[in-house]
Design a protein around this motif. Structure first.
Motif, PDB file in Angstrom:
ATOM      1  N   THR A   3       0.831  -1.205   0.000  1.00 46.06           N
ATOM      2  CA  THR A   3       0.000   0.000   0.000  1.00 46.06           C
ATOM      3  C   THR A   3       0.865   1.255   0.000  1.00 46.06           C
ATOM      4  OG1 THR A   3      -1.664  -1.205   1.277  1.00 46.06           O
ATOM      5  CG2 THR A   3      -1.887   1.179   1.171  1.00 46.06           C
ATOM      6  N   THR A   4       1.963   1.218   0.736  1.00 50.02           N
ATOM      7  CA  THR A   4       2.881   2.366   0.792  1.00 50.02           C
ATOM      8  C   THR A   4       3.436   2.686  -0.591  1.00 50.02           C
ATOM      9  OG1 THR A   4       3.494   1.781   3.061  1.00 50.02           O
ATOM     10  CG2 THR A   4       4.972   3.266   1.862  1.00 50.02           C
ATOM     11  N   LEU A   5       3.852   1.661  -1.325  1.00 55.21           N
ATOM     12  CA  LEU A   5       4.376   1.871  -2.675  1.00 55.21           C
ATOM     13  C   LEU A   5       3.296   2.427  -3.605  1.00 55.21           C
ATOM     14  CD1 LEU A   5       6.517  -1.378  -3.095  1.00 55.21           C
ATOM     15  CD2 LEU A   5       7.375   0.955  -2.826  1.00 55.21           C
ATOM     16  N   GLN A   6       2.074   1.924  -3.480  1.00 55.95           N
ATOM     17  CA  GLN A   6       0.986   2.403  -4.327  1.00 55.95           C
ATOM     18  C   GLN A   6       0.650   3.861  -4.029  1.00 55.95           C
ATOM     19  OE1 GLN A   6      -2.190  -0.425  -3.683  1.00 55.95           O
ATOM     20  NE2 GLN A   6      -0.818  -2.148  -4.109  1.00 55.95           N
TER      21      GLN A   6
ATOM     22  N   GLN B 113       8.578  -0.568   7.403  1.00 54.89           N
ATOM     23  CA  GLN B 113       9.515   0.500   7.762  1.00 54.89           C
ATOM     24  C   GLN B 113      10.622   0.647   6.711  1.00 54.89           C
ATOM     25  OE1 GLN B 113       9.157   2.738  10.163  1.00 54.89           O
ATOM     26  NE2 GLN B 113       7.203   1.742  10.610  1.00 54.89           N
ATOM     27  N   PHE B 114      11.099  -0.470   6.195  1.00 53.59           N
ATOM     28  CA  PHE B 114      12.124  -0.402   5.139  1.00 53.59           C
ATOM     29  C   PHE B 114      11.558   0.251   3.883  1.00 53.59           C
ATOM     30  CE2 PHE B 114      13.895  -2.171   1.242  1.00 53.59           C
ATOM     31  CZ  PHE B 114      15.226  -1.826   1.371  1.00 53.59           C
ATOM     32  N   VAL B 115      10.324  -0.104   3.496  1.00 56.64           N
ATOM     33  CA  VAL B 115       9.715   0.456   2.291  1.00 56.64           C
ATOM     34  C   VAL B 115       9.500   1.956   2.455  1.00 56.64           C
ATOM     35  CG1 VAL B 115       7.629   0.444   0.866  1.00 56.64           C
ATOM     36  CG2 VAL B 115       8.677  -1.717   1.565  1.00 56.64           C
ATOM     37  N   LYS B 116       9.130   2.383   3.661  1.00 62.78           N
ATOM     38  CA  LYS B 116       8.980   3.822   3.908  1.00 62.78           C
ATOM     39  C   LYS B 116      10.298   4.555   3.698  1.00 62.78           C
ATOM     40  CE  LYS B 116       5.147   3.796   7.235  1.00 62.78           C
ATOM     41  NZ  LYS B 116       4.750   4.120   8.644  1.00 62.78           N
ATOM     42  N   LYS B 117      11.383   3.996   4.226  1.00 62.07           N
ATOM     43  CA  LYS B 117      12.700   4.614   4.042  1.00 62.07           C
ATOM     44  C   LYS B 117      13.118   4.573   2.576  1.00 62.07           C
ATOM     45  CE  LYS B 117      14.254   3.383   8.707  1.00 62.07           C
ATOM     46  NZ  LYS B 117      15.217   2.579   9.510  1.00 62.07           N
ATOM     47  N   LEU B 118      12.775   3.493   1.896  1.00 59.99           N
ATOM     48  CA  LEU B 118      13.093   3.373   0.476  1.00 59.99           C
ATOM     49  C   LEU B 118      12.371   4.447  -0.333  1.00 59.99           C
ATOM     50  CD1 LEU B 118      14.441   1.747  -1.813  1.00 59.99           C
ATOM     51  CD2 LEU B 118      12.401   0.298  -1.865  1.00 59.99           C
ATOM     52  N   CYS B 119      11.114   4.668  -0.036  1.00 59.26           N
ATOM     53  CA  CYS B 119      10.341   5.703  -0.742  1.00 59.26           C
ATOM     54  C   CYS B 119      10.902   7.093  -0.461  1.00 59.26           C
ATOM     55  CB  CYS B 119       8.876   5.633  -0.331  1.00 59.26           C
ATOM     56  SG  CYS B 119       8.011   4.155  -0.933  1.00 59.26           S
ATOM     57  N   ALA B 120      11.311   7.327   0.787  1.00 63.46           N
ATOM     58  CA  ALA B 120      11.925   8.619   1.122  1.00 63.46           C
ATOM     59  C   ALA B 120      13.220   8.815   0.333  1.00 63.46           C
ATOM     60  CB  ALA B 120      12.191   8.696   2.621  1.00 63.46           C
ATOM     61  N   GLY B 121      14.009   7.736   0.195  1.00 62.69           N
ATOM     62  CA  GLY B 121      15.229   7.814  -0.593  1.00 62.69           C
ATOM     63  C   GLY B 121      14.954   8.088  -2.057  1.00 62.69           C
TER      64      GLY B 121
END
Length: 331
Positions: free
Chosen positions: A61-64, A140-148
């Protein structure tokens, strides 16, 4: 990111080093506005569903959500581009808004491609490596990945905005135009950076994920409702990612590459350049269609998204039936 000036009149078609640009056909302006306006409505609805109707987000959902956000940020640019075309390819908004236009367009297209690729990788890890730990499954990793990703998009947007300043050619001021002869080398280099790192590599990664996923799905137990649901969901999501790559981004990258090569090495082939530019505008409109197709991914990937969409459709149908009944009763 793309040049946005084209010459379409046969009167300017000659074998010389300077192709004079003309006012765009009204159909280009209308189609561009319609596509991006429809994309804005769909992605605004998607963002509302993510923020207000899905209380608990997963990594998918975060990626979408971030894909929808990257699609929505191109909307403010559309009116500026429409005015630019309507005024005969003359940029009236000054250098600052020209840089904003370049920054938003580059972030939109590059962000959409990156997040589409990450969604394909996430679906691959969720199905093929379902019984193994993976950082792509960790929220949490995906959130940091999206921020990056957004940080990288910001850096590249600033670089492109300052590398491609507006320039004057006769009576017109151009912004992000292939007719900016003084920026021919810059367009050439930037195009191949975008082609390799912004299209070929992401598309290859998505294609590999789809091939591996297809092989894994053939071994998936579809005799159970859960197994069948996972197979259909995965096929639709990754398949839609590849359709968006092929339909929306492949023509844009191919035609843009032909245009910058032609401009750099064969600047006297004005007739051919003008024909390529016409094709480029068709590919630009196709690229805008990705904002309209991406919400299909959210329907495939989120049960909460589908439920919200269905409930809204039922409410609209009930409201229409109630209105029709009132009209009939008053007759």
């Amino acid at each position: 990111m793309m040049p946005t000036t084209v010459s379409s009149q046969p009167g300017n078609c000659s074998n010389n080093s300077s192709c004079m640009d003309e006012k765009q056909h009204m159909s280009i302006i209308v189609l561009l506005c319609l596509i991006f306006f429809l994309g804005f409505i769909l992605n605004t609805f998607s963002l509302w569903v993510f923020c207000c109707r899905i209380p608990c987000w997963t990594s998918g959902t975060t990626l979408q959500f971030h894909l929808a956000l990257s699609d929505a940020i191109a909307t403010p640019v559309t009116p500026l581009m429409a005015v630019y075309f309507a005024m005969g390819n003359n940029w009236p908004f000054g250098p600052f808004l020209c840089k904003v236009k370049i920054a938003l367009l580059s972030s939109h297209f590059n962000g959409s491609i990156i997040f589409l690729t990450l969604i394909s990788i996430h679906r691959y890890t969720a199905v093929v490596r379902f019984n193994k730990s993976s950082c792509m499954k960790q929220k949490q990793f995906v959130k940091k990945l999206c921020a990056g990703v957004w940080f990288l998009l910001l850096i590249q947007a600033l670089v492109y905005a300052f590398m491609l300043p507006p320039s004057e050619d006769g009576k017109n001021r151009h912004c992000l135009s292939i007719h900016q002869t003084n920026l021919t080398d810059s367009y050439f280099v930037i195009n191949f950076v975008l082609l390799i790192f912004g299209f070929i590599l992401p598309f290859s990664m998505s294609a590999v994920c789809y091939v591996r996923l297809a092989g894994s799905l053939t071994r998936l137990n579809i005799s159970t409702p859960k197994g069948l649901k996972a197979k259909v969901k995965s096929q639709r999501m990754v398949g839609m990612c590849l359709v968006i790559f092929g339909l929306c981004f492949l023509p844009l990258n191919v035609i843009r590459t032909v245009a910058v090569v032609l401009k750099k090495y064969y600047p006297g082939k004005c007739c051919f350049l003008l024909q390529i530019e016409k094709a480029y505008y068709a590919s630009l409109i196709l690229a805008g269609v990705n904002s309209c197709l991406d919400p299909l991914l959210y329907c495939f990937g989120s049960q909460a998204f589908r439920d919200t969409f269905q409930s809204l459709r039922i409410k609209l149908r009930d409201a229409q039936n109630k209105s029709d009944s009132e009209i009939t009763a008053n007759q």
